[in-house]
Design a protein around this motif. Sequence first.
Motif, PDB file in Angstrom:
ATOM      1  N   PRO A  95      -1.741  37.329 -57.026  1.00  0.00           N
ATOM      2  CA  PRO A  95      -2.456  36.260 -56.470  1.00  0.00           C
ATOM      3  C   PRO A  95      -1.571  35.717 -55.270  1.00  0.00           C
ATOM      4  N   SER A  96      -2.178  35.442 -53.998  1.00  0.00           N
ATOM      5  CA  SER A  96      -1.773  34.605 -53.104  1.00  0.00           C
ATOM      6  C   SER A  96      -1.287  33.387 -53.165  1.00  0.00           C
ATOM      7  N   TYR A  97      -1.935  32.648 -54.232  1.00  0.00           N
ATOM      8  CA  TYR A  97      -1.776  31.242 -54.364  1.00  0.00           C
ATOM      9  C   TYR A  97      -1.914  31.119 -56.077  1.00  0.00           C
ATOM     10  N   GLU A  98      -1.329  30.021 -56.295  1.00  0.00           N
ATOM     11  CA  GLU A  98      -1.413  29.616 -57.730  1.00  0.00           C
ATOM     12  C   GLU A  98      -2.283  28.551 -58.020  1.00  0.00           C
ATOM     13  N   LYS A  99      -2.394  28.060 -59.106  1.00  0.00           N
ATOM     14  CA  LYS A  99      -3.269  26.837 -59.589  1.00  0.00           C
ATOM     15  C   LYS A  99      -2.159  25.697 -59.276  1.00  0.00           C
ATOM     16  N   GLY A 100      -2.528  24.649 -58.312  1.00  0.00           N
ATOM     17  CA  GLY A 100      -1.732  23.540 -58.004  1.00  0.00           C
ATOM     18  C   GLY A 100      -1.078  23.715 -56.579  1.00  0.00           C
ATOM     19  N   ASP A 101      -1.120  24.593 -55.856  1.00  0.00           N
ATOM     20  CA  ASP A 101      -0.679  25.081 -54.628  1.00  0.00           C
ATOM     21  C   ASP A 101      -1.435  24.245 -53.624  1.00  0.00           C
ATOM     22  N   ARG A 102      -0.885  23.553 -52.734  1.00  0.00           N
ATOM     23  CA  ARG A 102      -1.494  22.817 -51.560  1.00  0.00           C
ATOM     24  C   ARG A 102      -1.804  23.618 -50.522  1.00  0.00           C
ATOM     25  N   VAL A 103      -2.941  23.646 -49.995  1.00  0.00           N
ATOM     26  CA  VAL A 103      -3.386  24.537 -48.740  1.00  0.00           C
ATOM     27  C   VAL A 103      -4.017  23.618 -47.849  1.00  0.00           C
ATOM     28  N   GLU A 104      -3.720  24.222 -46.551  1.00  0.00           N
ATOM     29  CA  GLU A 104      -4.781  23.723 -45.442  1.00  0.00           C
ATOM     30  C   GLU A 104      -5.957  24.355 -45.450  1.00  0.00           C
ATOM     31  N   VAL A 105      -7.047  23.312 -45.459  1.00  0.00           N
ATOM     32  CA  VAL A 105      -8.380  23.628 -45.480  1.00  0.00           C
ATOM     33  C   VAL A 105      -9.263  23.534 -44.122  1.00  0.00           C
ATOM     34  N   LEU A 106      -9.646  24.548 -43.642  1.00  0.00           N
ATOM     35  CA  LEU A 106     -10.552  24.465 -42.442  1.00  0.00           C
ATOM     36  C   LEU A 106     -11.960  24.393 -42.699  1.00  0.00           C
ATOM     37  N   TYR A 107     -12.914  23.476 -42.185  1.00  0.00           N
ATOM     38  CA  TYR A 107     -14.176  23.446 -42.727  1.00  0.00           C
ATOM     39  C   TYR A 107     -15.005  22.753 -41.449  1.00  0.00           C
ATOM     40  N   ARG A 108     -16.467  23.042 -41.324  1.00  0.00           N
ATOM     41  CA  ARG A 108     -17.030  22.626 -40.219  1.00  0.00           C
ATOM     42  C   ARG A 108     -17.642  21.386 -40.591  1.00  0.00           C
ATOM     43  N   ALA A 109     -17.450  20.292 -39.748  1.00  0.00           N
ATOM     44  CA  ALA A 109     -17.833  18.481 -40.098  1.00  0.00           C
ATOM     45  C   ALA A 109     -19.330  18.806 -40.345  1.00  0.00           C
ATOM     46  N   ASP A 110     -20.224  19.648 -39.583  1.00  0.00           N
ATOM     47  CA  ASP A 110     -21.676  19.459 -39.914  1.00  0.00           C
ATOM     48  C   ASP A 110     -22.142  20.219 -41.130  1.00  0.00           C
ATOM     49  N   SER A 111     -21.133  20.977 -41.286  1.00  0.00           N
ATOM     50  CA  SER A 111     -21.682  21.783 -42.835  1.00  0.00           C
ATOM     51  C   SER A 111     -20.330  22.148 -43.724  1.00  0.00           C
ATOM     52  N   PRO A 112     -19.865  21.221 -44.331  1.00  0.00           N
ATOM     53  CA  PRO A 112     -18.462  21.152 -45.330  1.00  0.00           C
ATOM     54  C   PRO A 112     -18.203  22.271 -46.195  1.00  0.00           C
ATOM     55  N   GLN A 113     -19.460  22.600 -46.543  1.00  0.00           N
ATOM     56  CA  GLN A 113     -19.558  23.991 -47.541  1.00  0.00           C
ATOM     57  C   GLN A 113     -19.006  25.049 -46.970  1.00  0.00           C
ATOM     58  N   ASP A 114     -19.150  25.351 -45.670  1.00  0.00           N
ATOM     59  CA  ASP A 114     -18.567  26.297 -45.122  1.00  0.00           C
ATOM     60  C   ASP A 114     -16.947  26.002 -44.745  1.00  0.00           C
ATOM     61  N   ALA A 115     -16.342  26.338 -45.745  1.00  0.00           N
ATOM     62  CA  ALA A 115     -14.769  26.106 -45.522  1.00  0.00           C
ATOM     63  C   ALA A 115     -13.931  27.477 -46.038  1.00  0.00           C
ATOM     64  N   ARG A 116     -12.849  27.378 -45.349  1.00  0.00           N
ATOM     65  CA  ARG A 116     -11.821  28.618 -45.628  1.00  0.00           C
ATOM     66  C   ARG A 116     -10.426  28.129 -45.542  1.00  0.00           C
ATOM     67  N   ILE A 117      -9.667  28.860 -46.510  1.00  0.00           N
ATOM     68  CA  ILE A 117      -8.150  28.330 -46.489  1.00  0.00           C
ATOM     69  C   ILE A 117      -7.585  28.897 -45.205  1.00  0.00           C
ATOM     70  N   ASN A 118      -6.852  28.002 -44.295  1.00  0.00           N
ATOM     71  CA  ASN A 118      -5.871  28.184 -43.284  1.00  0.00           C
ATOM     72  C   ASN A 118      -5.044  29.225 -43.687  1.00  0.00           C
ATOM     73  N   GLY A 119      -5.271  30.768 -43.397  1.00  0.00           N
ATOM     74  CA  GLY A 119      -4.257  31.646 -43.644  1.00  0.00           C
ATOM     75  C   GLY A 119      -4.843  32.959 -43.053  1.00  0.00           C
ATOM     76  N   PHE A 120      -4.008  33.835 -42.738  1.00  0.00           N
ATOM     77  CA  PHE A 120      -4.157  34.972 -41.990  1.00  0.00           C
ATOM     78  C   PHE A 120      -5.202  35.686 -42.593  1.00  0.00           C
ATOM     79  N   ALA A 121      -5.205  36.077 -44.013  1.00  0.00           N
ATOM     80  CA  ALA A 121      -6.105  37.057 -44.604  1.00  0.00           C
ATOM     81  C   ALA A 121      -7.497  36.427 -44.456  1.00  0.00           C
ATOM     82  N   SER A 122      -7.634  35.022 -44.934  1.00  0.00           N
ATOM     83  CA  SER A 122      -8.962  34.768 -44.997  1.00  0.00           C
ATOM     84  C   SER A 122      -9.656  34.397 -43.738  1.00  0.00           C
TER      85      SER A 122
END
Length: 152
Positions: A95-122
């Motif tokens: 796994p690239s991440y473990e439970k409890g890791d803090r990550v930067e999230v990017l999302y659309r303000a008009d549709s917050p369900q469209d979210a991604r981790i701010n990382g190269f792979a995603s």
Amino acid sequence: MEIDVQMHGRASRPWIAFVLIALGAVFLVLGLVLAGATSSFLSDAKRTRGSVVALEWREDDHGEDHTPVAYPVVEFTSADGMPRRFQSSTGSNPPSYEKGDRVEVLYRADSPQDARINGFASLWLLPLIFGGTGLAMSVGGTAVAMARRWRS
């Protein structure tokens, strides 16, 4: 009989180059479209911090090895104060991440369900895979066509 096979083989060679170039162009265009969509997403995206709250393990049926892959599940609070949860579309093993890791999230303000981790792979893995595959296929097809032309 052997002469027919050789003639058939020679006649099919231009098709090999054509198919490689055509498929390569399709994959390259798809990679560019995905890169454009990612760039558009990034230009409009809000940023916030989130936490990995779980890892969703799934068996991906890629290849002979059915090794399970971990997809991080992330919780964050959007600008409207609502708690949100999403599962990343990119998984890995280990796994690239473990439970409890803090990550930067990017999302659309008009549709917050469209979210991604701010990382190269995603963000960039799919555009890179499709674009790179398309470029390699197009270059390979062009090389086959040029070699065939050089021989004649």
